[in-house]
Design an enzyme around this catalytic site. Structure first.
Site, PDB file in Angstrom:
ATOM      1  N   CYS A  94       0.824  -1.216   0.000  1.00 37.82           N
ATOM      2  CA  CYS A  94       0.000   0.000   0.000  1.00 37.82           C
ATOM      3  C   CYS A  94       0.853   1.259   0.000  1.00 37.82           C
ATOM      4  O   CYS A  94       0.410   2.318  -0.458  1.00 37.82           O
ATOM      5  CB  CYS A  94      -0.942  -0.001   1.198  1.00 37.82           C
ATOM      6  SG  CYS A  94      -0.105  -0.101   2.792  1.00 37.82           S
TER       7      CYS A  94
ATOM      8  N   ALA B 147     -14.706  -1.678  17.000  1.00 39.74           N
ATOM      9  CA  ALA B 147     -14.251  -2.608  15.955  1.00 39.74           C
ATOM     10  C   ALA B 147     -13.644  -1.832  14.787  1.00 39.74           C
ATOM     11  O   ALA B 147     -13.647  -2.303  13.654  1.00 39.74           O
ATOM     12  CB  ALA B 147     -15.411  -3.468  15.476  1.00 39.74           C
TER      13      ALA B 147
END
Length: 420
Positions: free
Chosen positions: A50, A191
């Site tokens: 990335c 989360a």
């Protein structure tokens, strides 16, 4: 055989540019074969993450010819105009290319100094190139040497010892407080990306049990499935918090999720066994007053930032040692390359000497079969061998002397180990 490293990374281009020339792992094998054909390189490997895309090549041509072919191939393969990527590309050749690969593998060129993930990504790039058949002697040896250098840097310096992300710092702090995480029970609240990184680090450290509490169960279940965790809603936290030895929270809530009263009740159920709590959220997920409770060790994101700042400085100091190791090992590899480049010359010279020896030996054996005096035959063989092997260096020395090339004479004396 010039070694070339060309790439684009987080320092030279934004993600909008980097994504234009990233490579899909599923198509990497065909891309490597294209490189061998289109760029006319002998060996090739591709590292695509990335934060960076880099091509590593072994070429027969000059760096200028190689640059033109690589740019043309990238333009064709990704369907992007060369003008949009040329300003962001960096080029390294020979020792600089070797040095760059080693620095990348050691995390010295990473967004987070010393991060270890890049080494695994580079190993993956090596495996993919190996499977595609695009590696040979030089690049294979370079990758192996690069992995060895990365291991040496990790072993001999503190480049990766200090936590430099809040997720890693939180888990690292827990490891210092608990003798072992293998029996610890963890409650993760939220989360998002930060909690996902925390969960990953905990999983890698073989923590005993993880429970994820989140407002949206589907998101929590998706993350929990990767680490074998249980899932609960935020409303169920009061029922489960007493079981947790470690609580780490990071949500986008505007109000605290865990209050002082909730923790007091949990401590009573735990019979005042200590709880380690980390609040990574801004605004806070855990009420400030929780820190006043006995048997609670509460850290906020600001506490961790202080630890991280100190650790970054430690990594910078370690990076100086790492750079020294990389520079030294780059020299070692280039010395091996120089030896490789002269190997054909050495083999040719050796074969020439062996041919001359065999010819003279055959003649000597024929003389012995003709019953000539053995001592005379051996003496003649020794003389002819000596004259044969002395001819080339003697001629070179005489030629250098006649031309006044004193530096060449010194060089020849050194080659043939002639005493002063």
């Amino acid at each position: 055989m010039p070694i070339v490293a060309v790439g684009i990374n987080h320092k030279t281009a934004p993600v909008a540019v980097r994504e234009k020339i990233s490579f899909n792992p599923d198509n990497l094998s065909s891309a490597l074969q294209e490189m061998l054909d289109e760029v006319s390189c002998k060996e090739a490997a591709i590292l695509s993450t990335c934060n960076r895309t880099e091509l590593y090549l072994v070429q027969n041509e000059s760096i200028d010819q190689t640059q033109a072919k690589i740019i043309s191939w990238l333009e064709q393969h990704h369907g992007v105009p060369a003008s949009s990527i040329i300003p962001s590309l960096y080029w390294h050749s020979d020792k600089q290319a070797v040095n760059h690969m080693m620095r990348v593998a050691c995390g010295l060129d990473s967004l987070v100094l010393g991060e270890p993930q890049i080494l695994g990504q580079m190993k993956q790039a090596y495996s993919q190139a190996k499977a595609a058949g695009s590696l040979a002697l030089v690049m294979d040896r370079l990758f192996q040497r690069t992995f060895g250098v990365a291991k040496q840097v990790r072993t001999e310096t503190e480049i990766g010892a200090s936590a430099v992300s809040v997720a890693f710092a939180a888990v690292n702090l827990a490891k210092h407080i608990f003798a072992s995480l293998e029996k610890a029970k963890v409650l993760l609240v939220g989360a998002g990306e930060t909690i996902e990184l925390v969960a990953k680090h905990l999983y890698e450290n073989k923590v005993g049990k993880i429970t994820v509490a989140n407002r949206t169960l589907s998101r929590a279940e998706q993350m929990a499935s990767q680490i074998g965790a249980d899932v609960i809603t935020l409303a169920q936290i009061p029922e489960h918090i007493a079981d947790a030895d470690i609580v780490i929270s990071s949500t986008g809530s505007t109000l605290p999720i865990i209050g002082k009263g909730m923790v007091e009740k949990a401590l009573t159920k735990r019979k005042h066994r200590p709880v380690f709590m980390v609040d990574l959220a801004v605004p806070r997920d855990i009420e400030e007053q929780v820190a006043d409770l006995e048997d609670v060790f509460l850290y906020t994101v600001d506490d961790l930032q202080g630890i991280i700042a100190k650790n970054i400085e430690n990594r910078r100091k370690a990076a100086v040692e790492a750079e020294s190791i990389v520079s030294e090992q780059s020299d070692v590899f280039m010395a091996w390359m120089r030896g490789l480049n002269t190997q054909d010359t050495v083999v040719s010279y050796r074969n020439q000497c062996l041919e001359e020896r065999d010819a003279l030996l055959e003649k000597a054996l024929l003389q012995l079969k003709a019953n000539k005096n053995p001592e005379a035959v051996v003496a003649e063989l020794a003389t002819k061998l000596t004259n044969k092997f002395m001819h080339a260096p003697t001629s070179a020395i005489q030629s250098a002397a006649q031309g006044g090339e004193l530096d060449k004479i010194v060089y020849l004396r050194d080659i043939f180990n002639i005493d002063n």
